[in-house]
Design an enzyme around this catalytic site. Structure first.
Site, PDB file in Angstrom:
ATOM      1  N   ASN A 185      43.460  16.215  -3.837  1.00 32.43           N
ATOM      2  CA  ASN A 185      43.894  15.606  -4.966  1.00 32.43           C
ATOM      3  C   ASN A 185      44.720  16.907  -5.744  1.00 32.43           C
ATOM      4  OD1 ASN A 185      43.124  13.226  -5.133  1.00 32.43           O
ATOM      5  ND2 ASN A 185      41.059  13.656  -6.187  1.00 32.43           N
ATOM      6  N   GLY A 213      38.956  -0.464 -14.829  1.00 23.51           N
ATOM      7  CA  GLY A 213      40.028  -0.733 -14.163  1.00 23.51           C
ATOM      8  C   GLY A 213      40.061  -1.270 -12.649  1.00 23.51           C
ATOM      9  N   ALA A 214      40.914  -0.476 -11.547  1.00 24.78           N
ATOM     10  CA  ALA A 214      40.480  -0.861 -10.547  1.00 24.78           C
ATOM     11  C   ALA A 214      39.274  -0.482  -9.746  1.00 24.78           C
ATOM     12  CB  ALA A 214      41.836  -0.020  -9.490  1.00 24.78           C
ATOM     13  N   LYS A 252      37.202  16.617  -1.668  1.00 20.05           N
ATOM     14  CA  LYS A 252      38.026  15.624  -2.074  1.00 20.05           C
ATOM     15  C   LYS A 252      39.012  16.284  -3.196  1.00 20.05           C
ATOM     16  CE  LYS A 252      38.571  11.307  -4.874  1.00 20.05           C
ATOM     17  NZ  LYS A 252      37.926  10.213  -5.525  1.00 20.05           N
ATOM     18  N   GLU A 302      47.334  12.979 -14.141  1.00 23.87           N
ATOM     19  CA  GLU A 302      45.990  13.699 -14.357  1.00 23.87           C
ATOM     20  C   GLU A 302      46.231  15.208 -13.922  1.00 23.87           C
ATOM     21  OE1 GLU A 302      42.236  11.448 -13.262  1.00 23.87           O
ATOM     22  OE2 GLU A 302      43.711  10.789 -11.768  1.00 23.87           O
ATOM     23  N   SER A 315      47.860   8.772  -6.372  1.00 23.43           N
ATOM     24  CA  SER A 315      47.799   8.417  -7.716  1.00 23.43           C
ATOM     25  C   SER A 315      48.690   8.855  -8.591  1.00 23.43           C
ATOM     26  CB  SER A 315      46.505   8.499  -8.099  1.00 23.43           C
ATOM     27  OG  SER A 315      45.941   9.755  -8.347  1.00 23.43           O
TER      28      SER A 315
END
Length: 324
Positions: free
Chosen positions: A208, A9-10, A204, A285, A273
Site C-alpha cells: 500500500n 461499503g464494499a 500489507k 488515503e 485503490s
C-alpha cells in the site's frame, strides 16, 4: 453476539452479507444511495457468479442500533476520527472496536512494550480522537485481505479473497478475539487469530505504501509499475526504507522485497485503490498509507529519502485534485 459494521461499503458490505447469511445478529451503518438501496431492497452480493440478496438492518444513525459486542470499522482511515462521536451509542463497557482499516493503525504502540509504549500516531489519529474516544484497550486489530466493490448502490461484487486476520495488540489469544473468529468462520470467512498481527500489517503496508502512490502518480496498473525498471526501483527503495522502520520496531518480515514486488506484479492489470479514488474524485488515503510510515521513520530515527520524495509528490497531486 451483536455485531455492527460501521462504514458498510464494499468490504463492510461483503462481510455483512456473509454474516447475515450465517444468521448473525449484524447491523450496518452506511449513508447515501447505498444505504437507501439496502433499506429498501436488502443487500446483494455477487460472488463466484452467484447473486444473493439478504435483508439487513441498516441505518445512518448509530443510536438506532444500540450497544454492540463488536463494532467493526471498515471506513477509510481519514474518515474515522471525525465520526468517533457518532459511534458512541454503539459502545458499552464490554464493546470491542475491530479496526479493519488500511495503513498504520492508530493503536500501533498500545501494548507494544519498551520505550515507545503508548506513542500516538498523529498522522492517522490527529488530536488523539480515537485513542481518547474509543480507548486503546477496546481495540482488536484486523488485517483485511478481500477485494470487493460497490457495483451499484446496494450491490457488492466480490473480487477475491476472504481472509480477515485478527489480533490483540499484546498478541494474546483472548476470548473476544476467538469468539469473533468463530463467528466469522461460521460465515464462511477465514479469520485466524494471530499472535504477531503487526507482522501482517507491515507486509500489507509494504504494498500500500508504494504501489498506491506510484500508481496514482503514473496511472499505471500493478503489472506495469512492478516490472518497469524505473518504477520498480522506486518501489524497492520505499520498501527497503519501510523494512528498516519495521525491523526497528521488532517486526519480522516473512518474505523479501523482491518477492513482495513480484507478488504485486502477479496480481496483473489491477488499478490500486488510490488510483481509483483519484479517478473517482474521492479523498485519497495518503496519510494512513504513506505519511504514517514517514512518521514512524521519524519516531525510530530511520532515514526515509525515497518515501519523503514520493510523499511530497502524491500530496501535491492530491491537493491539486482537491482530494487531500
Amino acid at each position: 453476539m451483536k455485531i455492527c459494521i460501521f462504514g458498510a461499503g464494499a468490504i463492510g458490505g461483503y462481510m455483512g452479507v456473509k454474516l447475515a447469511q450465517a444468521g448473525a445478529d449484524v447491523s450496518l451503518v452506511a449513508r447515501g444511495p447505498h444505504l437507501a438501496a439496502m433499506q429498501q431492497n436488502g443487500l446483494t452480493l455477487i460472488e463466484d457468479g452467484q447473486e444473493t440478496t439478504v435483508p439487513v438492518t441498516a441505518s445512518d444513525d448509530a443510536s438506532a442500533l444500540g450497544p454492540q459486542d463488536y463494532v467493526i470499522v471498515t471506513l477509510k482511515a481519514h474518515s474515522v476520527p471525525a465520526v468517533v462521536p457518532m459511534m458512541q451509542p454503539l459502545i458499552a463497557d464490554h464493546t470491542a472496536i475491530v479496526s479493519g482499516v488500511n495503513g498504520v493503525p492508530w493503536w500501533y504502540f498500545h501494548k507494544i512494550g519498551g520505550p515507545l509504549e503508548g506513542t500516538r500516531v498523529q498522522s492517522v489519529d490527529p488530536g488523539d480522537a480515537q485513542w481518547n474516544g474509543f480507548g486503546p484497550d477496546r481495540v482488536l486489530g484486523c488485517v483485511v485481505y478481500p477485494a470487493a466493490e460497490v457495483s451499484t448502490p446496494g450491490t457488492i461484487r466480490h473480487i477475491e479473497g476472504n481472509r480477515f486476520s485478527l489480533g490483540e495488540p499484546d498478541g494474546s489469544k483472548s476470548d473476544r478475539a476467538l469468539a469473533l473468529s468463530k463467528a466469522l468462520m461460521a460465515a464462511g470467512l477465514k479469520a485466524p487469530v494471530r499472535p504477531r498481527l503487526r507482522d501482517e500489517i507491515w507486509v500489507k503496508l509494504w504494498g500500500n505504501l508504494s504501489f498506491n502512490p506510484i500508481s496514482a502518480l503514473t496511472h499505471a496498473t500493478l503489472d506495469v509499475l512492478c516490472t518497469d525498471p524505473g518504477t520498480r526501483a522506486v518501489t524497492r527503495g520505499m520498501m527497503v526504507e519501510a523494512q528498516q522502520i519495521g525491523e526497528a520496531l521488532g517486526v519480522k518480515f516473512p518474505i523479501d522485497v523482491e518477492r513482495r514486488i513480484d507478488g504485486g506484479a502477479a496480481v496483473g492489470a489491477h488499478r490500486t485503490s488510490m488510483l481509483q479514488d483519484l479517478d473517482a474524485g474521492r479523498p485519497m488515503e495518503i496519510d494512513a498509507l504513506v505519511r504514517s510510515v514517514q512518521e514512524l521513520g521519524r519516531i525510530t530515527q530511520t532515514p526515509t529519502p525515497t518515501i519523503d520524495t514520493v510523499l511530497a509528490l502524491i500530496q501535491l497531486r492530491g491537493r491539486t485534485a482537491g482530494l487531500y
